[in-house]
Design a protein around this motif. Structure first.
Motif, PDB file in Angstrom:
ATOM      1  N   PHE A 170       3.060  -0.174  -1.272  1.00  0.00           N
ATOM      2  CA  PHE A 170       3.811  -1.272  -0.655  1.00  0.00           C
ATOM      3  C   PHE A 170       5.248  -1.331  -1.143  1.00  0.00           C
ATOM      4  CE2 PHE A 170       1.170  -3.654   2.227  1.00  0.00           C
ATOM      5  CZ  PHE A 170      -0.067  -3.092   1.995  1.00  0.00           C
ATOM      6  N   ASN A 171       5.510  -0.804  -2.352  1.00  0.00           N
ATOM      7  CA  ASN A 171       6.897  -0.740  -2.806  1.00  0.00           C
ATOM      8  C   ASN A 171       7.655   0.378  -2.116  1.00  0.00           C
ATOM      9  OD1 ASN A 171       6.953  -2.909  -4.557  1.00  0.00           O
ATOM     10  ND2 ASN A 171       5.970  -1.712  -6.186  1.00  0.00           N
TER      11      ASN A 171
ATOM     12  N   PHE B 212       7.013   1.792   0.904  1.00  0.00           N
ATOM     13  CA  PHE B 212       7.223   1.656   2.350  1.00  0.00           C
ATOM     14  C   PHE B 212       7.612   0.257   2.767  1.00  0.00           C
ATOM     15  CE2 PHE B 212       3.977   4.973   1.718  1.00  0.00           C
ATOM     16  CZ  PHE B 212       4.742   6.062   2.102  1.00  0.00           C
ATOM     17  N   GLY B 213       7.681  -0.662   1.823  1.00  0.00           N
ATOM     18  CA  GLY B 213       8.021  -2.022   2.209  1.00  0.00           C
ATOM     19  C   GLY B 213       8.618  -2.767   1.034  1.00  0.00           C
ATOM     20  N   ASP B 214       8.462  -4.077   1.058  1.00  0.00           N
ATOM     21  CA  ASP B 214       9.101  -4.876   0.021  1.00  0.00           C
ATOM     22  C   ASP B 214       8.118  -5.276  -1.087  1.00  0.00           C
ATOM     23  OD1 ASP B 214       7.458  -6.558   1.310  1.00  0.00           O
ATOM     24  OD2 ASP B 214       9.003  -7.943   2.003  1.00  0.00           O
ATOM     25  N   GLY B 215       7.019  -4.578  -1.153  1.00  0.00           N
ATOM     26  CA  GLY B 215       6.041  -4.892  -2.198  1.00  0.00           C
ATOM     27  C   GLY B 215       4.937  -5.800  -1.698  1.00  0.00           C
ATOM     28  N   GLU B 216       5.248  -6.665  -0.724  1.00  0.00           N
ATOM     29  CA  GLU B 216       4.256  -7.591  -0.199  1.00  0.00           C
ATOM     30  C   GLU B 216       3.697  -7.093   1.123  1.00  0.00           C
ATOM     31  OE1 GLU B 216       4.084 -11.435  -1.267  1.00  0.00           O
ATOM     32  OE2 GLU B 216       4.301 -10.213  -3.073  1.00  0.00           O
ATOM     33  N   SER B 217       4.601  -6.619   1.937  1.00  0.00           N
ATOM     34  CA  SER B 217       4.151  -6.160   3.247  1.00  0.00           C
ATOM     35  C   SER B 217       5.011  -4.975   3.677  1.00  0.00           C
ATOM     36  CB  SER B 217       4.271  -7.290   4.276  1.00  0.00           C
ATOM     37  OG  SER B 217       5.637  -7.579   4.468  1.00  0.00           O
ATOM     38  N   ILE B 218       4.501  -4.228   4.607  1.00  0.00           N
ATOM     39  CA  ILE B 218       5.262  -3.091   5.109  1.00  0.00           C
ATOM     40  C   ILE B 218       5.274  -3.142   6.630  1.00  0.00           C
ATOM     41  CG2 ILE B 218       4.764  -1.544   3.188  1.00  0.00           C
ATOM     42  CD1 ILE B 218       2.578  -0.317   4.901  1.00  0.00           C
ATOM     43  N   THR B 219       6.279  -2.492   7.179  1.00  0.00           N
ATOM     44  CA  THR B 219       6.301  -2.296   8.623  1.00  0.00           C
ATOM     45  C   THR B 219       6.040  -0.819   8.870  1.00  0.00           C
ATOM     46  OG1 THR B 219       7.986  -3.981   8.739  1.00  0.00           O
ATOM     47  CG2 THR B 219       7.626  -2.659  10.711  1.00  0.00           C
ATOM     48  N   THR B 220       5.027  -0.553   9.681  1.00  0.00           N
ATOM     49  CA  THR B 220       4.658   0.840   9.914  1.00  0.00           C
ATOM     50  C   THR B 220       5.645   1.461  10.889  1.00  0.00           C
ATOM     51  OG1 THR B 220       3.287   0.306  11.798  1.00  0.00           O
ATOM     52  CG2 THR B 220       2.241   0.239   9.629  1.00  0.00           C
ATOM     53  N   PRO B 221       5.653   2.787  10.937  1.00  0.00           N
ATOM     54  CA  PRO B 221       6.529   3.445  11.913  1.00  0.00           C
ATOM     55  C   PRO B 221       6.250   2.960  13.323  1.00  0.00           C
ATOM     56  CG  PRO B 221       5.639   5.047  10.369  1.00  0.00           C
ATOM     57  CD  PRO B 221       4.959   3.751  10.083  1.00  0.00           C
ATOM     58  N   GLY B 222       5.006   2.591  13.598  1.00  0.00           N
ATOM     59  CA  GLY B 222       4.666   2.116  14.930  1.00  0.00           C
ATOM     60  C   GLY B 222       5.038   0.660  15.156  1.00  0.00           C
ATOM     61  N   GLY B 223       5.694   0.043  14.187  1.00  0.00           N
ATOM     62  CA  GLY B 223       6.149  -1.325  14.380  1.00  0.00           C
ATOM     63  C   GLY B 223       5.130  -2.395  14.013  1.00  0.00           C
ATOM     64  N   ASN B 224       4.046  -2.014  13.365  1.00  0.00           N
ATOM     65  CA  ASN B 224       3.048  -3.000  12.962  1.00  0.00           C
ATOM     66  C   ASN B 224       3.337  -3.476  11.539  1.00  0.00           C
ATOM     67  OD1 ASN B 224       1.375  -2.642  15.359  1.00  0.00           O
ATOM     68  ND2 ASN B 224       0.994  -0.608  14.489  1.00  0.00           N
ATOM     69  N   THR B 225       2.935  -4.728  11.271  1.00  0.00           N
ATOM     70  CA  THR B 225       3.142  -5.268   9.936  1.00  0.00           C
ATOM     71  C   THR B 225       1.812  -5.299   9.190  1.00  0.00           C
ATOM     72  OG1 THR B 225       4.806  -6.664  10.891  1.00  0.00           O
ATOM     73  CG2 THR B 225       4.145  -7.155   8.634  1.00  0.00           C
ATOM     74  N   ILE B 226       1.835  -4.798   7.961  1.00  0.00           N
ATOM     75  CA  ILE B 226       0.614  -4.845   7.155  1.00  0.00           C
ATOM     76  C   ILE B 226       0.976  -5.488   5.838  1.00  0.00           C
ATOM     77  CG2 ILE B 226      -1.136  -3.481   5.987  1.00  0.00           C
ATOM     78  CD1 ILE B 226      -0.817  -1.416   8.181  1.00  0.00           C
ATOM     79  N   SER B 227       0.212  -6.511   5.471  1.00  0.00           N
ATOM     80  CA  SER B 227       0.512  -7.159   4.195  1.00  0.00           C
ATOM     81  C   SER B 227      -0.715  -7.093   3.282  1.00  0.00           C
ATOM     82  CB  SER B 227       0.936  -8.600   4.420  1.00  0.00           C
ATOM     83  OG  SER B 227      -0.013  -9.244   5.229  1.00  0.00           O
ATOM     84  N   LEU B 228      -0.491  -7.361   2.001  1.00  0.00           N
ATOM     85  CA  LEU B 228      -1.530  -7.101   1.002  1.00  0.00           C
ATOM     86  C   LEU B 228      -1.733  -8.300   0.087  1.00  0.00           C
ATOM     87  CD1 LEU B 228      -3.297  -4.925  -0.573  1.00  0.00           C
ATOM     88  CD2 LEU B 228      -1.288  -4.605  -1.985  1.00  0.00           C
TER      89      LEU B 228
END
Lengths: 329, 473, 243, 345
Positions: B107-108, B110-126
């Motif tokens: 998550f760090n 590919f994203g801001d540590g909390e959530s990432i935006t996938t190449p396909g434009g989806n948001t995944i958070s943890l």
């Protein structure tokens, strides 16, 4: 008052001899058929190797238990933080050895750091509740949780072992078929050394006399003009020192990891309970008995290996609430 | 009065401690890693420069790479919440920390540590929860994840016990997807499949040992081998896979030693192994804190030379290897679906990045959770409908090929993996650290390997009493 | 009660040497002697804390030489202690309830409140009255004076309606005023209660009883009426030797 | 629950306190029955867990607080009941009734065995024996794979359909725990309850008074074990799972912590302690990694500075307040000299 004291003393002296003989007979009566049966289950060589296994594991347990039993004998404190001392001492030893490359320095550092911790615990915490059995037990169990968690924060959760010096690695070989790890023989020798040392102190020196007197009657010792508080502190520090050192020794053939503090504490408890709380001979006897039971039970009935450890203890306590060599409290 | 004040003070202290630790929970966990890292740094000074360079390359490319392989088919815009229940304290805190570190790395990176935006434009958070290695707490954590955090996917912990507990509780709910990259009970994907459950980047306990058993007979040329495994279901299945495949190929299992879970002193078992004069080698499995004592004892009793050790997955995994004595471990033959010394670019990339972030070489737990996230990202991007757990599962099983840290993997109908199994050897890396390097590999291994699926499923699950048709009790 | 030719040995020491003591119903006895004479050991033998090495202890017609203390207490032996051993954190009433219920069937009862049991209440009330502690029934024992502790000791022994009461130096550590009060208290106990009293202070002991047994070094040196004892030369010698 | 407190302490003739306690009890009951309609499932689950833990803690406190015999292995009884239910549910096709029956039998059997083992000991030896008892159960749970499923535990335990939801199960737990609390209340006020207090103060004296202390301790084990068994059965249906972690030493230490934190030797103390600990534990361990330290430090602080626990502190404060108003225990002590004799019948 005096009458009662005389009475009590004679009850003890009289029963000790009779008791020990009885213990011996019962032990033999149980042991001989067991040994006979065991011999039918494995080769003679394996049998003797298993005895060595039991003794060398017992040696580590003796290290632990002697400190525990000494503290209990003198101060009546069942120091449940002993397992925590073991764990943290081992970690300190591992780190020291990693940094300096010296196994012996690690051994020393493990002991010293834990004895400092012991000093803190005795002076700052336990002194406030001196003589209150239950608060002492509860405090030390709380302490175990804290020490365990601290160790997890500092050393992480991976199992750790200590880097042994070259000359203690590998097997000691006799002939073609007999191999035995040098390190385990080393632990055994170390325990015999420690045992002789402790017995010497106990029987032949003034400190030993004071400690023994303290075990029997604290008031008398205090009345003799000896600073019993200092003796207590000293004993606690020494007990902590051996506990820390045994952690380093244990890290040579067991793993250190979260939770090991309780596992090892329970082994120590079983040893001292079987042997008799507060008795040095008891700790030695208990360590040998537990080591052997553990080695053989794991070989013969692995599914019951915990049961075989705790069940005899429970039975011994039902029959002799003060352990094999323990005295009435 | 003073007592009351004291009590009040203590309460305040405890509360402020909690408050402090809540607000800085990330810091707290970082400290853990940092301290561990400093301890290591003291000894190996050579490591600092090398990984840093490779890392720079790695981070630049990575975001595009992972996503670009399976071309994004969906329209993006999905918002997926992942909850991981990890053992951060308690007996298996080590693997738990590995898993957490790899999730944080993911998550760090590919994203801001909390959530990432996938190449396909989806948001995944943890969201990560501690289960204290305790199934009861894992259950509470699962309730919290579902009720409070409203997660869509749960990664249910490392231990089989927490996995089973959470799986049992959530198995019949259709609003959540259970993905288990590490716990491996065979029957969850074989005889008693769970609904809404899959093992992306994971394994079945006997899957890798099937290949290992085959290799031991065919490639290594052993004909008579003994096993020494931990006496519970993981040990049975892991050993059973080996024994079944080894005898199926033509070998003989001369004896099987079972040591109790959590055993500390292995002298007894080493003595027993010494006694097995007709065994040419011993397949050894231990878990958690038992691994190092077992391996040390094996070497100290002089067994290493007389009967080579064939190591189970957890036996020579980095989680144990990191703390293992060099002379004891070097040269040991093991096997796993994870080989940190594999020269696959995906593997190198992950291992380098992970080591740079944590100063540890990645264990299979670390790789597994990282791989699971890679699977989730790939599946999210490949989905062309609204998110439902079932839809995601279907997408995963629908021929999706994902380049994970392990290499390229695909998922089967039943949620199990088709993947590469490596036969590895413990070698010393240039900087002196130990790692597992592949010396042989079986590609496209599914959980039935050389067995016929129907025949295989007709036989019982591996237990202590059943270790394959060719093994006599 | 009949103590028949009892000997108690600990290791090499003989604490009580062939001593006999026969107490009839309602009789009051004193056992006196210097420190270390074996008085307490004799007491402990009677109450069951120590078993006799030789001889028999008969209570209420049956041989109870090797019966446990609680069994003897059940049969009606009440005993006080030299060093008071009360339940210090509990109130006077609670102390007495615990003592009283020991000999009633209610002690096995865990399904009904203690207060509903009239039997126990009556015993407690009687005991309180006998030692004049009724007004302090809700006081915590730890907050009371030493004198009240002594009173409560006796009340504890009485509350189980004993037939035989063993009093171990009931006046030890009391002021002279308290001693007088204690004397009056013991004097006022029901006459059908047999009492055996250990007392170091001869004056108190001899005023209260009908028969006296004098021990020294574990052996009987005299037995008789208070008046006989007062004039007995050997008793004088033993006491002078000490005081 | 506050009423239990007042009688347990035999602090009578404190009308204001009694009235306040009664009012608090009423409020607590009303809250207990209303709040589930407002709370989330997660909170509901935690409260249910706290209720069950409270019952378990009270059963431990019956020994630790009233009789002064600290057991660090009582999770062995709780766990036996859980495994009893779990075995029937998971390994056989026995119905709910059979599960309950076997669960009860297992818990009671464990109590009997534990009681027989420990009834002759006291003090530190008692603690050590109970630790060993807990460890025996743990050892068997870990090693008897075929019966207990070892580390994997026993899955597949299901609540009866009627009380399947957390919401309904909360009420089941609430009612069972309330009824059990009343049971415990009766026990501590009974002759046996009084005898246990005597045991705490001086066991030798108890024996001299004619109490068979060995039997008394056995009886104590049975009573405590009975309530622990109920707690175990509630817990296993709450978790729908059982595993060796339920019987590790920390599981036995927790109820002791709850008791001393809330106030040992009372019934309301463990109850409050259970709520504090359960919420601390679950919130803390979900948010941060340092739960163990917090638990350990709480142990140490309570032992050192607040041995009467929260209840002790509150009560002290309350009595001080009453004293200042002229109606506290110190003020009443004088008038109490003329307190009426015991009411009988």
């Amino acid at each position: 008052m005096t009458e009662a004291a005389v009475e009590a003393e004679h009850v003890v002296v009289d029963s000790v001899v009779r008791d020990r003989i009885r213990v011996l007979i019962i032990t033999l009566a149980i042991a001989i058929p067991l040994i006979a049966w065991t011999l039918t289950q494995m080769s003679t060589l394996a049998f003797f190797t298993q005895i060595l296994n039991g003794l060398s594991f017992g040696a580590l347990l003796f290290f632990l238990a002697s400190g525990f039993t000494m503290i209990f004998g003198l101060m009546r404190i069942a120091n449940l933080a002993h397992g925590g001392f073991y764990l943290m001492g081992g970690y300190v030893g591992i780190t020291t050895t990693l940094v300096t490359g010296q196994f012996w320095l690690g051994l020393l550092a493990g002991g010293l750091v834990i004895s400092c911790l012991g000093l803190f615990v005795e002076r700052i915490l336990l002194r406030r509740i001196r003589g209150m059995e239950k608060p002492e037990v509860l405090l030390t169990i709380g302490l175990t949780f804290v020490i365990g968690d601290f160790s997890l924060a500092v050393w992480g959760g991976d199992p750790r072992q200590i880097e042994k010096p070259e000359y203690l690695k590998g097997a000691f070989q006799i002939g073609d078929s007999f191999f035995y790890p040098k390190y385990r023989l080393f632990v055994l020798a170390l325990a015999i050394l420690l045992g002789s040392f402790l017995f010497y102190i106990d029987r032949k020196t003034k400190i030993g006399a004071i400690v023994r007197a303290g075990v029997d009657d604290r008031e008398t010792v205090a009345a003799m003009g000896i600073n019993i508080k200092a003796v207590f502190t000293g004993a606690f520090i020494f007990g902590a020192f051996i506990a820390g050192m045994s952690g380093v020794i244990g890290a040579g053939f067991l793993s250190l990891l979260p939770g090991e503090d309780f596992v090892i504490l329970l082994f120590a408890l079983v040893v001292v309970i079987i042997g008799g709380l507060g008795s040095l001979e008891g700790a030695a006897l208990g360590a040998v008995v537990v080591g052997l039971i553990d080695a053989f039970a794991k070989a013969l009935v692995p599914e019951l290996s915990f049961f075989t450890l705790f069940a005899p203890m429970a039975i011994i306590l039902m029959v002799r609430p003060n352990g094999l060599l323990g005295r009435a409290s | 009065m003073t007592k009351t004040l004291r009590v009040a003070a203590i309460l305040l202290a405890v509360l402020s401690m909690i408050a402090a630790s809540c607000s800085s929970s990330d810091d707290a966990s970082d400290t853990t890693t940092d301290t561990a890292a400093t301890t290591d740094e003291g000894t190996d000074e050579g490591t600092d420069e090398e990984p840093e360079e490779t890392m720079e390359e790695g981070t630049d490319e990575e975001p595009e790479e992972t996503g670009s392989e399976p071309a994004p088919a969906g329209d993006g815009g999905l918002d997926i919440k992942v909850g991981a229940i990890l053992p951060l304290t308690g007996g298996i805190a080590g693997p738990g920390a590995d898993a957490r570190d790899s999730l944080e790395l993911f998550f760090n990176t590919f994203g801001d540590g909390e959530s990432i935006t996938t190449p396909g434009g989806n948001t995944i958070s943890l969201v990560i929860e501690d289960n204290a290695s305790d199934p009861a707490i894992a259950l509470t954590a699962a309730t919290k994840l579902l009720e409070v955090d409203d997660v869509d996917i749960v990664l249910p912990g490392i231990l089989a016990s927490t996995g089973t507990a959470v799986g049992d509780a959530l198995g019949d709910r259709d609003d959540v997807l259970l993905l288990s990259p590490s716990s491996c009970n065979d029957d969850f994907t074989q005889r008693a499949p769970l609904d809404g459950y899959a093992r992306p980047a994971g394994w079945a306990c006997s899957q890798t040992t099937h290949a290992f058993g085959q290799w031991a007979f065919e490639e290594a040329g052993y004909t008579a081998v003994a096993t020494a495994c931990t006496d519970y279901s993981f040990g049975w299945e892991h050993c059973g896979g080996f024994a079944d495949a080894f005898t199926n190929a033509g070998g003989t299992i001369v004896d099987q030693i079972w040591h109790p879970l959590g055993n500390a002193d292995f002298a007894t078992y080493s003595t027993q192994m010494n006694d097995l004069s007709d065994a040419e080698a011993v397949m050894v499995l231990a878990v958690g804190g038992s691994v190092n004592p077992m391996v040390t004892s094996y070497a100290d009793f002089g067994l290493k030379d007389s009967k080579p050790m064939l190591a189970g997955v957890t036996t020579m995994d980095q989680s144990a290897l990191r703390a293992m004595d060099k002379s004891v471990a070097l040269g040991t033959i093991g096997h796993s679906h994870w080989a940190e010394g594999h020269d696959d670019p995906n593997t190198i990339e992950f291992v380098t990045a992970y080591e740079d972030a944590t100063d540890k070489i990645a264990s299979y737990y670390a790789a597994g959770y990282y791989g699971a996230m890679q699977w989730i990202v790939a599946a999210a991007d490949a989905m062309d409908s609204e998110f439902t757990p079932a839809a995601m599962l279907t997408t995963m099983k629908d021929g999706l090929e994902v380049d994970t840290a392990f290499g390229t993997q695909t998922m089967n109908e039943d949620g199990s993996m088709t993947m590469t199994v490596f036969i590895t050897e413990v070698q010393e890396r240039e900087d002196g650290k130990l790692w597992n390097v592949p010396i042989f590999q079986y590609d496209d291994v599914d959980q039935y390997f050389q067995f016929d699926k129907d025949e295989y499923l007709a036989q019982p699950t591996y237990t202590k009493d059943f270790q394959g048709a060719g093994v006599s009790g | 009660m009949n103590v028949d030719d009892v000997t108690v040995r600990f290791g090499g020491v003989t604490a009580v040497n062939h001593v006999s003591l026969k107490v009839e119903g309602g009789q009051r006895w004193a056992v006196i002697g210097p420190n270390g004479a074996g008085k307490t050991t004799l007491f402990r033998t009677i109450s069951g804390e120590v078993f006799p090495t030789e001889g028999r202890v008969e209570l209420f017609g049956s041989d109870m030489s090797r019966a446990a203390p609680y069994q003897k207490a059940q049969r009606g032996v009440g005993r006080t202690y030299q060093v008071t051993e009360l339940f210090k954190e509990l109130t006077v009433e609670e102390n007495l309830i615990i003592a009283a219920q020991a000999v009633t069937k209610t002690r096995f009862c865990f399904w009904a409140p203690v207060r509903v049991r009239g039997e126990v209440d009556e015993m407690v009330a009687n005991a309180l009255e006998a030692v004049d502690l009724t007004s302090a029934r809700h006081t915590r024992v730890a907050d009371m004076s030493h004198g009240s502790h002594r009173q409560l000791e006796i009340a504890m022994a009485l509350s189980s309606n004993p037939k035989l009461l063993l009093l171990d130096e009931p006046a030890a550590g009391l002021s002279s005023a308290e001693r007088r009060m204690m004397k009056g208290l013991i004097n006022g106990l029901p006459r059908d209660l047999s009492i055996v009293l250990i007392e170091h202070d001869m004056d108190i002991a001899l005023d209260l009883v009908e028969r006296v047994l004098v021990l020294d070094n574990g052996s009987r040196i005299a037995e008789g009426d208070p008046d006989e004892i007062r004039t007995n030369q050997r008793v004088q010698d033993v006491y002078l030797k000490f005081d | 629950m506050s009423m239990i407190e007042s009688a347990g302490q035999a602090r009578k003739a404190l009308p204001i306190t009694a009235r306040v306690q009664l009012a608090m009890l009423a409020i607590a009951l009303v809250v207990a029955f209303i709040f589930p309609f407002l709370a989330s499932t997660f909170i509901l689950r935690l409260v249910t867990l706290a209720l069950v833990s409270a019952l378990f803690a009270m059963s431990v406190d019956l020994m630790a607080g009233y009789a002064g015999l600290v057991s660090l292995g009582h999770a062995g009884v709780l766990g036996s009941a859980m495994y009893g239910v779990g075995y029937v549910a998971s390994k056989t096709d026995g119905g709910f009734a059979l599960q309950l029956l076997v669960g009860f039998a297992a818990g009671i059997a464990a109590s009997v065995i534990f009681g027989l083992m420990a009834m002759r000991s006291s003090g530190v030896y008692f603690i050590l024996i109970t630790i060993a008892q807990g460890m025996i159960v743990w050892g068997l749970a870990t090693l008897l794979v075929k019966i207990t499923g070892a580390e994997n535990g026993l899955p597949g335990i299901r609540r009866p359909v009627v009380v399947e939801t957390e919401f309904r199960y909360y009420f089941v737990a609430l009612i069972v725990v309330l009824v059990s609390s009343v049971g415990l209340f009766i026990v501590v006020r009974s002759p046996v309850g009084f005898a246990l207090k005597g045991l705490r103060e001086s066991e030798t004296r108890m024996r001299m008074l004619g109490h068979n202390t060995t039997w008394l301790k056995f009886q104590m084990f049975m009573l405590s074990g009975f309530f622990a068994t109920i707690a175990g059965i509630l817990l296993v249906y709450l978790n729908e799972f059982v595993n060796p972690t339920d019987v590790i030493i920390a599981s036995s230490a927790l109820p002791v912590l709850m008791s001393i934190l809330g106030g040992i030797g009372t019934l309301i103390g463990p109850f409050i302690g259970a709520f504090v600990v359960v919420f601390l534990r679950n919130y803390v361990s979900l948010e941060i990694d340092r739960w163990q330290s917090i638990m350990g430090l709480t142990f140490i602080f309570v032992v050192l500075f607040a041995r009467d626990g929260l209840i002790g502190a509150v009560k002290k404060h309350w009595y001080k307040y009453l004293d200042s108003k002229g109606s506290g225990p110190a003020a009443l002590a004088a008038t109490e000299m003329a307190a009426p004799p015991l009411q009988s019948g």
